[in-house]
Design an enzyme around this catalytic site. Structure first.
Site, PDB file in Angstrom:
ATOM      1  N   ALA A 159      -8.274  -3.008   8.573  1.00 17.69           N
ATOM      2  CA  ALA A 159      -8.002  -1.552   8.467  1.00 17.69           C
ATOM      3  C   ALA A 159      -8.761  -1.107   7.229  1.00 17.69           C
ATOM      4  O   ALA A 159      -8.286  -0.190   6.439  1.00 17.69           O
ATOM      5  CB  ALA A 159      -6.563  -1.124   8.278  1.00 17.69           C
TER       6      ALA A 159
ATOM      7  N   ASP B 101       2.262  -6.141   2.597  1.00 17.72           N
ATOM      8  CA  ASP B 101       1.193  -5.440   3.016  1.00 17.72           C
ATOM      9  C   ASP B 101       1.796  -4.114   3.609  1.00 17.72           C
ATOM     10  O   ASP B 101       1.123  -3.750   4.681  1.00 17.72           O
ATOM     11  CB  ASP B 101       0.347  -6.269   3.892  1.00 17.72           C
ATOM     12  CG  ASP B 101      -1.120  -5.612   3.999  1.00 17.72           C
ATOM     13  OD1 ASP B 101      -1.566  -4.946   3.204  1.00 17.72           O
ATOM     14  OD2 ASP B 101      -1.902  -6.051   4.922  1.00 17.72           O
TER      15      ASP B 101
ATOM     16  N   HIS C 207       0.707  -1.169  -0.031  1.00 19.82           N
ATOM     17  CA  HIS C 207       0.039   0.105  -0.055  1.00 19.82           C
ATOM     18  C   HIS C 207       0.975   1.169  -0.073  1.00 19.82           C
ATOM     19  O   HIS C 207       0.265   2.214  -0.580  1.00 19.82           O
ATOM     20  CB  HIS C 207      -0.871   0.133   1.251  1.00 19.82           C
ATOM     21  CG  HIS C 207      -1.844  -1.054   1.322  1.00 19.82           C
ATOM     22  ND1 HIS C 207      -3.231  -1.007   0.595  1.00 19.82           N
ATOM     23  CD2 HIS C 207      -1.888  -2.276   1.856  1.00 19.82           C
ATOM     24  CE1 HIS C 207      -3.607  -2.209   0.671  1.00 19.82           C
ATOM     25  NE2 HIS C 207      -2.944  -3.095   1.480  1.00 19.82           N
TER      26      HIS C 207
ATOM     27  N   HIS D 150     -10.522 -10.903   3.845  1.00 17.98           N
ATOM     28  CA  HIS D 150     -11.211  -9.983   4.635  1.00 17.98           C
ATOM     29  C   HIS D 150     -12.787 -10.668   4.869  1.00 17.98           C
ATOM     30  O   HIS D 150     -13.563  -9.819   4.526  1.00 17.98           O
ATOM     31  CB  HIS D 150     -11.337  -8.442   4.149  1.00 17.98           C
ATOM     32  CG  HIS D 150     -10.100  -7.882   4.379  1.00 17.98           C
ATOM     33  ND1 HIS D 150      -9.695  -7.347   5.731  1.00 17.98           N
ATOM     34  CD2 HIS D 150      -8.895  -7.695   3.748  1.00 17.98           C
ATOM     35  CE1 HIS D 150      -8.276  -6.984   5.614  1.00 17.98           C
ATOM     36  NE2 HIS D 150      -7.938  -7.208   4.458  1.00 17.98           N
TER      37      HIS D 150
ATOM     38  N   HIS E 196      -3.411 -12.278   2.242  1.00 21.29           N
ATOM     39  CA  HIS E 196      -2.710 -12.542   3.941  1.00 21.29           C
ATOM     40  C   HIS E 196      -3.300 -13.451   4.639  1.00 21.29           C
ATOM     41  O   HIS E 196      -3.809 -13.417   5.468  1.00 21.29           O
ATOM     42  CB  HIS E 196      -2.481 -11.164   4.442  1.00 21.29           C
ATOM     43  CG  HIS E 196      -3.601 -10.364   4.488  1.00 21.29           C
ATOM     44  ND1 HIS E 196      -4.828 -10.747   4.724  1.00 21.29           N
ATOM     45  CD2 HIS E 196      -3.901  -9.135   4.225  1.00 21.29           C
ATOM     46  CE1 HIS E 196      -5.633  -9.621   4.957  1.00 21.29           C
ATOM     47  NE2 HIS E 196      -4.960  -8.668   4.414  1.00 21.29           N
TER      48      HIS E 196
END
Length: 386
Positions: free
Chosen positions: A140, A274, A62, A195, A216
Site C-alpha cells: 500500500a 502495521d 500507522h 517492500h 513484516h
C-alpha cells in the site's frame, strides 16, 4: 510522587518469571523486585491472582481510532496515543508511508515539535517506512514517490524531527543501499529491509552494512525458494537481525509464523501491528495514505486490488493469538511484543521491560490473558470495564 509496592501472583521480569512477590514503584519508576516485603507500613496495591507484564511496544503502526500519522495532525496522533492504552501499548513509533518529500518534511516536523505532548502511549521515535522501495512489492505504498536512498534527503527529515527518526525501511536492491545503511547505522538509526524483490545476496550485502530488521516478514518481499532464498530466506538465516511479524491470522499463516520463530528464535522476532486508521473502528471504507481501503472480515484491503493494506490488529491480540496457536509460551509472546521490538530499534533503555530505573509502564493481566489495567509512570491510566 510516592513509593508503593505492586503485589501480584506472577511478574514477567527481565530475567524471567517470578511468582508471588513485590515490585516497588518509586517516583514513577520501577524499583527492584523482592520476594518478601520488609517494610510492614509500606503501601501495597494488591493484584493477587493477577500477573504483571511490561507495557507493550509497537514499533510499526500507522494509525488507530480513525487517525493516521500521514494526516499530519498531531491532535489525531494524541487520539492514537490515548487509544493504544486499551491495546496494552505504552510506547510506540508513529510510522510514516511513502509520500512526496514535502509531506514527509511536514510530518517529521509536526511529530518532532510535539511528541512530548501525548498523554497515552509514549512516542519513543519515528519510523520511516519508505520511500526507498521497489515497485514489485509496493503493497500500500505509492510507487510514484519511490527512489534510491538519499542521505541529504534523510538528514533533512531527521533535522526537522529533532533527531527523532529511530528507524527507516529501505529495499536493499536500490542503488546506494549499502552505503546509505552504513552511514545511518553510524548515526544511531536502525535500518530495516522490506517492500523488496531482493535476492538473498543483495539482502546479505546490506545486512553486512548494518541493516538489522526485516519489515513484516513474508509480506512485501521476495519469497523463499529452494534455489533463490530471497528476502524471506535472508530474514530467516541472517544472524543478529530481527524480523517483524504481523500475527493477525491473515498476513501470515500460524505455521509460517512458527517456522520463522523456530528458525530465527523467538528472541529475534518482534510482534508488530502495521495497524492503519481503521484499528479500533467499525467495518467500512477508509483511507491509507492516498489509497481507498475496505475493512471487513478482520482485514483492511485496497479497494482496487484486494491486497492487504496494513492491518486492524491490536498488539495485545497478537500476544493472545500466538499463545492460542500454541506457537509461543505466554512469556515468549509478551517478550516478542515488548522487549524484543524495543531492542530491535535500540529503545530498550527506555521501555519494554520491568527493569529497575525505567518508567513504571506496565500491564495487569489475568491468567486467561485478558488485559485488566494499563499503567504509565506508576499511575493507572486504563482499566477494562468489568
Amino acid at each position: 510522587m510516592e513509593t508503593y509496592y505492586i503485589h501480584a501472583s506472577r511478574f514477567f521480569l527481565p530475567g524471567g518469571i517470578e511468582q508471588e512477590g513485590y515490585l516497588p514503584i518509586i517516583d514513577g519508576k520501577f524499583g527492584v523486585y523482592t520476594k518478601e516485603l520488609t517494610d510492614k507500613d509500606a503501601k501495597v496495591v494488591d493484584y493477587t491472582g493477577k500477573w504483571i507484564a511490561p507495557g507493550l511496544v509497537d514499533t510499526h503502526i500507522h494509525g488507530y481510532k480513525g487517525h493516521d500519522v500521514m494526516d499530519n495532525d498531531f491532535e489525531g496522533i494524541k487520539v492514537m496515543s490515548d487509544g493504544l492504552l486499551s491495546c496494552g501499548v505504552t510506547s510506540f513509533l508513529p510510522t510514516t508511508l511513502t509520500s512526496d518529500v514535502e509531506t514527509l518534511n511536514s510530518v517529521s516536523k509536526t511529530i518532532g515539535d510535539h511528541y512530548k505532548e501525548v498523554t497515552g502511549a509514549k512516542i519513543q521515535g519515528i519510523y520511516f517506512e519508505g520511500p526507498f522501495f521497489t515497485e514489485e512489492h509496493k503493497g500500500a505504498q505509492n510507487p510514484k514517490f519511490f527512489g534510491d536512498p538519499n542521505l541529504d534527503t534523510f538528514h533533512h527529515w531527521q533535522e526537522l524531527s529533532g533527531g527523532l527518526i529511530k528507524k527507516i525501511a529501505i529495499a536493499p536492491e536500490r542503488d546506494g543501499a549499502a552505503a546509505f545503511t552504513q552511514q545511518l547505522v553510524q548515526e544511531g538509526v536502525t535500518v530495516s529491509l522490506g517492500h523488496s524483490s531482493a535476492t538473498l545476496e543483495e539482502a546479505k550485502e546490506v545486512v553486512s552494512a548494518g541493516a538489522s530488521v526485516f519489515v513484516h516478514a513474508y509480506n512485501g518481499m521476495s519469497g523463499l525458494n529452494h534455489r533463490e532464498p530471497g528476502m524471506v530466506g535472508a530474514a530467516m538465516t541472517t544472524k543478529d537481525t530481527f524480523a517483524e511479524l504481523i500475527c493477525d491470522g491473515h498476513h501470515v499463516h500460524p505455521q509460517a509464523a512458527e517456522a520463522l520463530m523456530d528458525v530465527k528464535g523467538r528472541d529475534q522476532v518482534a510482534l508488530i501491528t502495521d495497524c492503519m486508521r481503521a484499528g479500533g473502528m467499525p467495518n467500512g471504507d477508509y483511507q491509507l495514505g492516498e489509497f481507498p481501503v475496505v475493512v471487513e472480515g478482520g482485514t483492511a484491503r485496497l479497494k482496487d486490488s484486494g491486497s492487504l493494506a496494513g492491518s486492524i490488529l491490536q498488539l495485545f491480540d497478537a500476544v493472545k493469538n500466538v499463545t492460542d496457536w500454541s506457537i509461543a509460551t505466554v512469556e515468549e509472546a509478551i517478550r516478542m511484543a515488548s522487549i524484543v521490538p524495543a531492542q530491535s530499534c535500540n529503545i530498550d533503555d527506555k521501555c519494554g521491560s520491568l527493569q529497575s530505573g525505567h518508567d513504571a509502564d506496565f500491564l495487569v493481566i489475568d491468567p486467561e490473558l485478558n488485559l485488566n489495567e494499563t499503567y504509565l509512570d506508576g499511575v493507572s491510566v486504563y482499566k477494562k470495564d468489568n
